[in-house]
Design a protein around this motif. Structure first.
Motif, PDB file in Angstrom:
ATOM      1  N   CYS A  67      -4.959 -10.164   1.997  1.00 28.30           N
ATOM      2  CA  CYS A  67      -3.793  -9.309   1.666  1.00 28.30           C
ATOM      3  C   CYS A  67      -3.759  -8.294   2.870  1.00 28.30           C
ATOM      4  O   CYS A  67      -2.776  -7.487   3.085  1.00 28.30           O
ATOM      5  N   LEU A  68      -4.318  -8.690   4.049  1.00 28.36           N
ATOM      6  CA  LEU A  68      -3.980  -8.197   5.331  1.00 28.36           C
ATOM      7  C   LEU A  68      -2.905  -8.747   6.099  1.00 28.36           C
ATOM      8  O   LEU A  68      -2.672 -10.088   5.897  1.00 28.36           O
ATOM      9  N   GLU A  93     -19.123  -4.200  -1.426  1.00 31.50           N
ATOM     10  CA  GLU A  93     -18.340  -5.346  -1.730  1.00 31.50           C
ATOM     11  C   GLU A  93     -16.693  -4.534  -1.075  1.00 31.50           C
ATOM     12  O   GLU A  93     -16.607  -3.425  -1.345  1.00 31.50           O
ATOM     13  N   VAL A 131      -9.636 -10.752   0.204  1.00 29.46           N
ATOM     14  CA  VAL A 131      -9.374  -9.484   0.607  1.00 29.46           C
ATOM     15  C   VAL A 131      -8.595  -9.737   1.989  1.00 29.46           C
ATOM     16  O   VAL A 131      -7.730  -8.924   2.087  1.00 29.46           O
ATOM     17  N   HIS A 171       0.617  -1.281   0.027  1.00 34.05           N
ATOM     18  CA  HIS A 171      -0.111  -0.125   0.140  1.00 34.05           C
ATOM     19  C   HIS A 171       0.715   1.301  -0.061  1.00 34.05           C
ATOM     20  O   HIS A 171       0.231   2.381  -0.006  1.00 34.05           O
ATOM     21  N   PRO A 199     -12.722  -4.755  -4.378  1.00 37.81           N
ATOM     22  CA  PRO A 199     -13.410  -5.353  -5.729  1.00 37.81           C
ATOM     23  C   PRO A 199     -12.375  -5.757  -6.939  1.00 37.81           C
ATOM     24  O   PRO A 199     -12.963  -5.984  -7.839  1.00 37.81           O
ATOM     25  N   GLY A 200     -11.137  -5.435  -6.428  1.00 39.03           N
ATOM     26  CA  GLY A 200     -10.486  -5.820  -7.452  1.00 39.03           C
ATOM     27  C   GLY A 200     -10.497  -5.108  -8.742  1.00 39.03           C
ATOM     28  O   GLY A 200     -10.573  -3.884  -8.740  1.00 39.03           O
ATOM     29  N   ASN A 244     -14.069 -11.232  -1.341  1.00 45.29           N
ATOM     30  CA  ASN A 244     -13.593 -12.421  -2.044  1.00 45.29           C
ATOM     31  C   ASN A 244     -12.058 -12.177  -2.071  1.00 45.29           C
ATOM     32  O   ASN A 244     -11.771 -10.914  -2.768  1.00 45.29           O
ATOM     33  N   VAL A 263     -15.712  -0.729  -1.100  1.00 45.88           N
ATOM     34  CA  VAL A 263     -14.735  -0.221  -0.176  1.00 45.88           C
ATOM     35  C   VAL A 263     -13.302  -0.574  -0.751  1.00 45.88           C
ATOM     36  O   VAL A 263     -12.919  -1.762  -1.055  1.00 45.88           O
ATOM     37  N   GLU A 264     -12.555   0.435  -1.245  1.00 47.35           N
ATOM     38  CA  GLU A 264     -11.239   0.323  -1.933  1.00 47.35           C
ATOM     39  C   GLU A 264     -10.253   1.267  -1.535  1.00 47.35           C
ATOM     40  O   GLU A 264     -10.342   2.556  -1.978  1.00 47.35           O
TER      41      GLU A 264
HETATM   42  C1  LIG Z   1      -6.778 -10.029  -4.656  1.00 49.42           C
HETATM   43  S1  LIG Z   1      -7.653  -8.534  -4.915  1.00 49.42           S
HETATM   44  C2  LIG Z   1      -9.213  -9.288  -5.005  1.00 49.42           C
HETATM   45  C3  LIG Z   1      -9.935  -8.647  -5.992  1.00 49.42           C
HETATM   46  C4  LIG Z   1     -11.782  -9.177  -6.186  1.00 49.42           C
HETATM   47  N1  LIG Z   1     -12.438  -9.248  -4.904  1.00 49.42           N
HETATM   48  C5  LIG Z   1     -11.533 -10.544  -6.695  1.00 49.42           C
HETATM   49  O1  LIG Z   1     -12.251 -11.334  -6.265  1.00 49.42           O
HETATM   50  O2  LIG Z   1     -11.293 -10.593  -8.077  1.00 49.42           O
HETATM   51  C6  LIG Z   1      -7.583  -7.797  -3.590  1.00 49.42           C
HETATM   52  C7  LIG Z   1      -8.506  -6.342  -3.496  1.00 49.42           C
HETATM   53  O3  LIG Z   1      -8.515  -5.893  -1.867  1.00 49.42           O
HETATM   54  C8  LIG Z   1      -8.019  -4.560  -1.964  1.00 49.42           C
HETATM   55  N2  LIG Z   1      -7.469  -4.362  -0.579  1.00 49.42           N
HETATM   56  C9  LIG Z   1      -6.365  -4.358  -0.050  1.00 49.42           C
HETATM   57  N3  LIG Z   1      -6.192  -4.102   1.146  1.00 49.42           N
HETATM   58  C10 LIG Z   1      -7.491  -3.926   1.574  1.00 49.42           C
HETATM   59  C11 LIG Z   1      -7.889  -3.305   2.838  1.00 49.42           C
HETATM   60  N4  LIG Z   1      -7.314  -3.287   3.930  1.00 49.42           N
HETATM   61  N5  LIG Z   1      -9.395  -3.054   2.534  1.00 49.42           N
HETATM   62  C12 LIG Z   1      -9.975  -3.335   1.678  1.00 49.42           C
HETATM   63  N6  LIG Z   1      -9.453  -3.701   0.405  1.00 49.42           N
HETATM   64  C13 LIG Z   1      -8.248  -3.768   0.266  1.00 49.42           C
HETATM   65  C14 LIG Z   1      -6.956  -4.580  -3.259  1.00 49.42           C
HETATM   66  O4  LIG Z   1      -6.897  -3.094  -3.587  1.00 49.42           O
HETATM   67  C15 LIG Z   1      -7.775  -5.352  -4.209  1.00 49.42           C
HETATM   68  O5  LIG Z   1      -9.020  -4.798  -4.812  1.00 49.42           O
END
Ligand SMILES: C[S@@+](CC[C@H](N)C(=O)[O-])C[C@H]1O[C@@H](n2cnc3c(N)ncnc32)[C@H](O)[C@@H]1O
Length: 349
Positions: A153-154, A82, A150, A28, A85-86, A148, A110-111
């Motif tokens: 990536c935390l 969502e 999400v 980030h 949302p990628g 999905n 939420v992005e």
């Molecule tokens: C692996 S992608 C998944 C995309 C989508 N949900 C899919 O299934 O194709 C991760 C998504 O989560 C977002 N993201 C990353 N850290 C986040 C956070 N702390 N809160 C919300 N979204 C986050 C990223 O920017 C990206 O849009």
């Protein structure tokens, strides 16, 4: 100055960096973080997610949201949300189905990443509005939330069992100034874990689950979280970096690869329960999609376009087979006590 050089300078100044700080910078950092600069999902990008495997995934999640809303008595004011949302494919497939039933007018995404938000805007335009955090979601209505891939990536901390007890694994520098993992003292109480065992602590996953659960317990609604991870507590180093569909060294080229850890579903469930919400069992993705009717959906699509039947069969296999995404990926639902259990999570008779 590259992100790698900035990370090295921080370590020189303050000592080894925790894995969560390292992951957060890599993903980030506003200038060079992965999600801030490279919204690269899909065949040409770095990795594929379930909605990009097949439209069936988003369509069934759309039906899940619709049925969840109906189960609440179809309240007129409800927010379909969502998280992360990628590229917007999941929500776009969801609302193609739900809007046939006249619901909802608009969705909330939420992005935190501006670059990902721009990609989503291209696909969803004025059918959505955007916020950066869960905190900004409306407080005056039930929330139906999907997320999905999400939670993975935390960031998570990692501890390694040594002769002297648990040591925290951090990112440091070797004598040549390269990034390496180092072990540092930790206050974690000793346990009888085998030597070398790695224990991950995904506090940020638990915190997000608690935030969602607090809102849902207060406002009503439900959250559907789908991700890969463990359904039982356990040991293992699951930090993974992926670029161009290949696993790479998580310490090589910070910011150039997606970094993830497995979702700790027991910790997520515990945090949601502690926030006064009800939590479903953890259901493997294959089983969850079958309960929502993916096999019937695949049959309908194949009958409508027989020339696509082999592709649809392959997609069904990829999403549901135990050696594909069917077992490692799992779903869990959070809902308000007293509300119906959301579809796909009813305890089998
Ligand atoms: C692996 S992608 C998944 C995309 C989508 N949900 C899919 O299934 O194709 C991760 C998504 O989560 C977002 N993201 C990353 N850290 C986040 C956070 N702390 N809160 C919300 N979204 C986050 C990223 O920017 C990206 O849009």
């Amino acid at each position: 100055v590259s992100l790698e050089d900035r990370i090295k300078a921080l370590i020189e100044q303050s000592g080894p960096m925790s894995q969560p700080d390292y992951m957060t910078l890599c993903l980030h950092d506003r200038r060079s973080g992965y999600y801030a600069t490279r919204p690269a999902l899909g065949q040409q990008g770095d990795f594929i997610t379930a909605p990009l495997v097949s439209q069936m995934f988003g369509e069934l999640i759309g039906l899940w949201a619709l049925e969840t809303w109906r189960g609440l008595g179809a309240p007129p004011n409800v927010a379909l949300v969502e998280l992360g949302p990628g590229d917007g494919t999941l929500m776009s497939d969801m609302i193609r189905v739900t809007q046939r039933h006249g619901w909802p007018d608009r969705v909330i995404l939420v992005e935190p990443s501006a670059a990902m938000g721009a990609t989503q805007r291209e696909r969803l335009g004025d059918r959505a509005r955007w916020v950066e955090t869960v905190d900004e979601l409306p407080r005056d209505r039930p929330l139906i939330v999907v997320a999905n891939e999400v939670l993975d990536c935390l960031p998570a901390r990692a501890f390694v069992r040594t002769e002297a007890g648990w040591a925290e694994r951090r990112v440091g520098l070797d004598a040549g100034g390269h990034l390496i993992f180092v072990l540092t003292p930790s206050a974690l109480p000793p346990s009888d874990a085998p030597l070398g065992a790695v224990l991950e602590r995904a506090d940020a996953q638990a915190a997000l689950a608690a935030d969602l659960a607090t809102r849902i317990a207060e406002q009503g609604g439900a959250a559907l979280l789908i991700d890969y991870g463990r359904a039982e507590p356990g040991y293992g180093d699951t930090l993974q970096a992926v670029a161009a569909h290949r696993k790479v060294d998580p310490l090589a080229e910070p910011g150039q690869a997606d970094l993830t850890v497995w979702v700790d579903f027991p910790a997520v469930a515990q945090a949601a329960q502690a926030a006064a919400a009800e939590v479903s069992a953890v259901v493997p993705q294959g089983e969850f999609l079958r309960r929502l009717g993916i096999e019937a959906r695949a049959a309908v699509l194949s009958r409508a376009r027989p020339e696509h039947a082999p592709t649809i069969a392959r997609q069904l296999h990829r999403l549901t087979a135990p050696d594909q995404m069917g077992e490692l990926f799992k779903a869990i639902a959070i809902h308000r006590p007293g509300d119906p259990v959301p579809p796909g999570f009813e305890t089998p008779a």
